[in-house]
Write an enzyme that holds these catalytic residues in place. Sequence first.
Site, PDB file in Angstrom:
ATOM      1  N   GLU A  26       0.469  77.006  45.406  1.00  0.00           N
ATOM      2  CA  GLU A  26      -0.771  75.939  45.560  1.00  0.00           C
ATOM      3  C   GLU A  26      -1.789  76.164  45.941  1.00  0.00           C
ATOM      4  OE1 GLU A  26      -0.965  72.956  48.577  1.00  0.00           O
ATOM      5  OE2 GLU A  26       0.298  73.686  49.510  1.00  0.00           O
ATOM      6  N   LYS A 160       5.605  68.562  58.721  1.00  0.00           N
ATOM      7  CA  LYS A 160       5.137  68.360  60.168  1.00  0.00           C
ATOM      8  C   LYS A 160       5.588  66.727  60.755  1.00  0.00           C
ATOM      9  CE  LYS A 160       1.350  70.858  58.249  1.00  0.00           C
ATOM     10  NZ  LYS A 160       1.615  70.370  57.259  1.00  0.00           N
TER      11      LYS A 160
HETATM   12  N1  PSU Z   1       0.642  70.591  54.983  1.00  0.00           N
HETATM   13  C1  PSU Z   1       0.099  71.375  55.055  1.00  0.00           C
HETATM   14  N2  PSU Z   1      -0.867  72.230  54.388  1.00  0.00           N
HETATM   15  C2  PSU Z   1      -1.914  71.726  52.867  1.00  0.00           C
HETATM   16  C3  PSU Z   1      -1.025  70.129  53.233  1.00  0.00           C
HETATM   17  C4  PSU Z   1       0.138  69.964  53.515  1.00  0.00           C
HETATM   18  O1  PSU Z   1       0.255  72.327  55.911  1.00  0.00           O
HETATM   19  O2  PSU Z   1      -2.811  71.735  52.667  1.00  0.00           O
HETATM   20  C5  PSU Z   1      -1.551  69.489  51.226  1.00  0.00           C
HETATM   21  C6  PSU Z   1      -0.570  70.547  50.582  1.00  0.00           C
HETATM   22  O3  PSU Z   1      -0.971  70.192  49.192  1.00  0.00           O
HETATM   23  C7  PSU Z   1      -0.099  68.649  49.822  1.00  0.00           C
HETATM   24  C8  PSU Z   1      -0.920  68.150  50.751  1.00  0.00           C
HETATM   25  O4  PSU Z   1       0.647  68.802  48.315  1.00  0.00           O
HETATM   26  O5  PSU Z   1      -1.465  68.296  51.630  1.00  0.00           O
HETATM   27  C9  PSU Z   1      -0.435  66.626  50.809  1.00  0.00           C
HETATM   28  O6  PSU Z   1      -1.880  66.153  51.271  1.00  0.00           O
HETATM   29  P1  PSU Z   1      -1.535  64.324  50.846  1.00  0.00           P
HETATM   30  O7  PSU Z   1      -1.006  63.772  51.940  1.00  0.00           O
HETATM   31  O8  PSU Z   1      -2.762  63.854  50.356  1.00  0.00           O
HETATM   32  O9  PSU Z   1      -0.683  63.575  49.592  1.00  0.00           O
END
Ligand code: PSU
Length: 305
Positions: A26, A160
């Site tokens: 990603e 996390k």
């Molecule tokens: N967790 C991480 N680093 C990240 C993300 C999540 O440790 O960069 C990013 C990933 O791309 C994940 C997104 O899909 O955050 C989730 O965002 P949201 O909670 O807004 O869906």
Amino acid sequence: MIKKYLEIHPEVEKALKEKKAVIALESTIIAHGMPYPKNVETALRVEEIIRENGAVPATIGILNGKIKVGLTTEEIEYMAKSENVLKVSRRDIPFVVAQKLDGATTVAGTMIAASLAGIKMFVTGGIGGVHRGAEKTFDISADLEELANTNVAVVCAGAKSILDIGLTLEYLETHGVPVIGYGTEEFPAFYTRKSGFEVDYRVDNPEDLALAIRSKWDLGLDGGMVIGNPIPEEFEMDYDTINRAIKDALNEAEELGIKGKETTPFLLSKIKSITEGRSLESNIQLVYNNAKIGAKIAVKLSELY
Ligand code: PSU
Ligand code: MN
């Protein structure tokens, strides 16, 4: 039809044609998850590790409206530096494409592009999930819905504890998404190996995982799989230190009224500054570890097709 929106890198296209192992990566982690220049260094090293373990990397993002499957080094640099790269999940794709914008794909966005290109495996750091307090905010990542529907297996280091890990696992169960512990019975919590929550199945080698993935899709059980691969012990953070940092970051986010798609990037960067960069170092190392295992699983999976 779909071809007009996708641009698959020739090396990735060739590997897919020859049914070789390909790993999707990603770009939100590059543009919104880590600071420059660590983000570029990490992204390029992850690609190297994937190659060293026998698979072809395909970092995914949207540039000038084109969904790129397999970004070049220059394109990764651009993603890492530019201020104008949007965070792109399922809902954002049509607009970023139609308006010829630049977008970094989240887990959900990357799964969609991977699936369109025919890539079955995806490596990242952490998935999105049900946020703490979701009973009030309704903040549930679109990543979970994508995992429910799209046939891509995701290797991560768990979720996390900025998230409600228990609710995230319940959500995945409801949607029939298998949650696997790679060499562990416990679902890992990203910065730490332990979360206090069990996985559905423990698997200890790439062969067994590949067999389960193949069986799922052979049976028409659409959707992804979450493979939780714990951070190596030597890079793990102290449980209390990281949880205190997470708590402080969550409090600050609430005070500042941070909402929606800003939440995850805000918390990640806050936690990094509270831990004086140690969380970033752990984050980088766990991604490397996932790249290694993910490539091995992809190689076994490619032998089954
Ligand atoms: N967790 C991480 N680093 C990240 C993300 C999540 O440790 O960069 C990013 C990933 O791309 C994940 C997104 O899909 O955050 C989730 O965002 P949201 O909670 O807004 O869906
Ligand atoms: Mn959200």
